[in-house]
Design a protein around this motif. Structure first.
Motif, mmCIF file in Angstrom:
data_model
loop_
_atom_site.group_PDB
_atom_site.id
_atom_site.type_symbol
_atom_site.label_atom_id
_atom_site.label_comp_id
_atom_site.label_asym_id
_atom_site.label_seq_id
_atom_site.Cartn_x
_atom_site.Cartn_y
_atom_site.Cartn_z
ATOM 1 N N ALA A 41 0.740 -1.222 -0.129
ATOM 2 C CA ALA A 41 0.105 0.171 -0.122
ATOM 3 C C ALA A 41 0.910 1.316 0.073
ATOM 4 N N VAL A 42 1.775 1.361 0.557
ATOM 5 C CA VAL A 42 2.822 2.513 0.947
ATOM 6 C C VAL A 42 3.701 2.439 -0.547
ATOM 7 N N ALA A 43 3.949 1.255 -0.987
ATOM 8 C CA ALA A 43 4.636 1.553 -2.331
ATOM 9 C C ALA A 43 3.799 1.897 -3.202
ATOM 10 N N ALA A 44 2.269 1.660 -3.572
ATOM 11 C CA ALA A 44 1.791 2.104 -4.369
ATOM 12 C C ALA A 44 1.458 3.639 -4.351
ATOM 13 N N GLU A 45 1.214 4.150 -3.022
ATOM 14 C CA GLU A 45 1.170 5.344 -2.862
ATOM 15 C C GLU A 45 2.548 6.320 -3.351
ATOM 16 N N ALA A 46 3.727 5.756 -3.143
ATOM 17 C CA ALA A 46 4.854 6.347 -3.941
ATOM 18 C C ALA A 46 4.775 6.420 -5.400
ATOM 19 N N VAL A 47 4.462 5.156 -5.795
ATOM 20 C CA VAL A 47 4.193 5.068 -7.196
ATOM 21 C C VAL A 47 3.345 6.380 -7.711
ATOM 22 N N ALA A 48 2.307 6.518 -7.067
ATOM 23 C CA ALA A 48 1.387 7.520 -7.282
ATOM 24 C C ALA A 48 1.951 8.724 -7.308
ATOM 25 N N ALA A 49 2.672 8.996 -6.276
ATOM 26 C CA ALA A 49 3.259 10.358 -5.867
ATOM 27 C C ALA A 49 4.562 10.770 -7.036
ATOM 28 N N GLU A 67 2.696 -14.806 -7.719
ATOM 29 C CA GLU A 67 3.122 -13.881 -6.663
ATOM 30 C C GLU A 67 3.829 -12.457 -7.197
ATOM 31 N N ILE A 68 4.735 -12.774 -7.938
ATOM 32 C CA ILE A 68 5.433 -11.758 -8.448
ATOM 33 C C ILE A 68 4.307 -10.622 -9.344
ATOM 34 N N ALA A 69 3.753 -11.411 -10.120
ATOM 35 C CA ALA A 69 2.520 -10.481 -10.690
ATOM 36 C C ALA A 69 1.510 -9.871 -9.982
ATOM 37 N N ARG A 70 1.109 -10.563 -8.915
ATOM 38 C CA ARG A 70 0.097 -10.075 -8.060
ATOM 39 C C ARG A 70 0.845 -8.698 -7.470
ATOM 40 N N MET A 71 1.932 -8.941 -6.993
ATOM 41 C CA MET A 71 2.632 -7.708 -6.382
ATOM 42 C C MET A 71 2.587 -6.382 -7.452
ATOM 43 N N ALA A 72 2.965 -6.841 -8.472
ATOM 44 C CA ALA A 72 3.197 -5.712 -9.433
ATOM 45 C C ALA A 72 1.830 -5.271 -10.043
ATOM 46 N N ALA A 73 0.875 -5.857 -9.921
ATOM 47 C CA ALA A 73 -0.665 -5.278 -10.314
ATOM 48 C C ALA A 73 -1.096 -4.680 -9.164
ATOM 49 N N ALA A 74 -0.666 -4.772 -7.712
ATOM 50 C CA ALA A 74 -0.885 -4.116 -6.652
ATOM 51 C C ALA A 74 -0.161 -2.655 -6.366
ATOM 52 N N VAL A 75 1.114 -2.839 -6.846
ATOM 53 C CA VAL A 75 1.963 -1.624 -6.638
ATOM 54 C C VAL A 75 1.874 -0.728 -8.092
ATOM 55 N N ARG A 76 2.032 -1.266 -9.075
ATOM 56 C CA ARG A 76 1.705 -0.643 -10.513
ATOM 57 C C ARG A 76 2.886 0.128 -10.817
ATOM 58 N N PRO A 77 4.273 -0.393 -10.298
ATOM 59 C CA PRO A 77 5.742 0.448 -10.683
ATOM 60 C C PRO A 77 5.978 0.525 -12.316
ATOM 61 N N ASP A 78 6.451 1.425 -12.623
ATOM 62 C CA ASP A 78 6.918 1.780 -14.081
ATOM 63 C C ASP A 78 7.893 0.423 -14.324
ATOM 64 N N ILE A 79 8.741 -0.006 -13.491
ATOM 65 C CA ILE A 79 9.871 -1.189 -13.749
ATOM 66 C C ILE A 79 9.431 -1.855 -12.665
ATOM 67 N N LEU A 80 9.515 -3.293 -13.050
ATOM 68 C CA LEU A 80 9.609 -4.450 -11.937
ATOM 69 C C LEU A 80 10.976 -4.758 -12.086
#
Length: 225
Positions: A41-49, A67-80
């Motif tokens: 959740a904190v990571a997703a906030e940082a990505v948005a900011a 599991e990797i794909a699940r995290m990536a979908a939750a956080v949505r970084p530009d780069i995994l």
């Protein structure tokens, strides 16, 4: 010269890094005990900011593709950033994983410089990843990276010369040695975690923004020559 800095532990810290000229801001959304780890959740906030300010990078040391794909979908970084144990996620796995990620998300694969067949591995992963990150390896930390020590830069230079995708150099880099590392390796970018931290005790840290600014200045000065 691209500058990547790990690891922001809040949206505010991520923005502060971007304001000091960092191009890629690294995040560690996990619960396995990695340095500077944060919740998804904190990571997703940082990505948005970071949108419109810098590119976001989120690492995974997991081996299960779902599991990797699940995290990536939750956080949505530009780069995994895939930095699990050496060979745990194979090039074929990376190819499969790409089809499981949100559209447009890029993949950065860590290479443990000095490991057996490191150059051959780099060439294989370069066929399926968008970036390589060349890092040091220690058994003290899970996965590749966060070792805080340099490796054989001549080996890294060989890898850079042998692949056709962007390469980021990591491992024990600081404002004091980043210029030397760039001259030796000629990477596309440089990365710092440990040596741009301010220790807070009990293994905790925050980013030393002055050290980050000095690192950015050192890296960009060399690139401008």
């Amino acid at each position: 010269m691209i500058v990547q800095i790990y690891t922001a532990q809040s949206a505010d810290e991520a923005v502060a890094l971007a304001e000091r000229g960092v191009d890629h801001v690294g995040l560690t959304p996990t619960t396995v005990g990695l340095p500077g780890q944060i919740s998804e959740a904190v990571a997703a906030e940082a990505v948005a900011a970071l949108r419109g300010r810098a590119r976001s990078v989120a690492l995974s040391v997991e081996t299960e593709l779902a599991e990797i794909a699940r995290m990536a979908a939750a956080v949505r970084p530009d780069i995994l950033h895939l930095c699990g144990e050496i060979g745990a996620v194979t090039p074929d796995d990376v190819r499969e994983l790409r089809g499981m990620l949100p559209a447009g998300m890029e993949i950065m694969q860590a290479i443990a410089v000095g490991a057996e067949d490191d150059i051959a591995m780099a060439r294989e992963y370069a066929q399926v990843a968008d970036y390589l990150i060349l890092d040091s390896y220690t058994t003290d930390v899970q996965g590749v990276g966060a070792a805080g020590v340099t490796h054989d830069w001549s080996r890294s230079a060989e890898i850079v010369a042998s692949v056709d995708i962007p390469v980021i150099l990591a491992g024990g880099l600081s404002a004091e040695n980043v210029a030397e590392s760039i001259a030796a390796v000629r990477p596309w970018g440089v990365d710092s975690l440990t040596l741009t931290n301010r220790p807070l005790g009990d293994g905790r840290f925050e980013k030393d923004l002055d050290a980050v600014a000095a690192f950015v200045a050192g890296a960009t000065a060399v690139a401008a020559v």
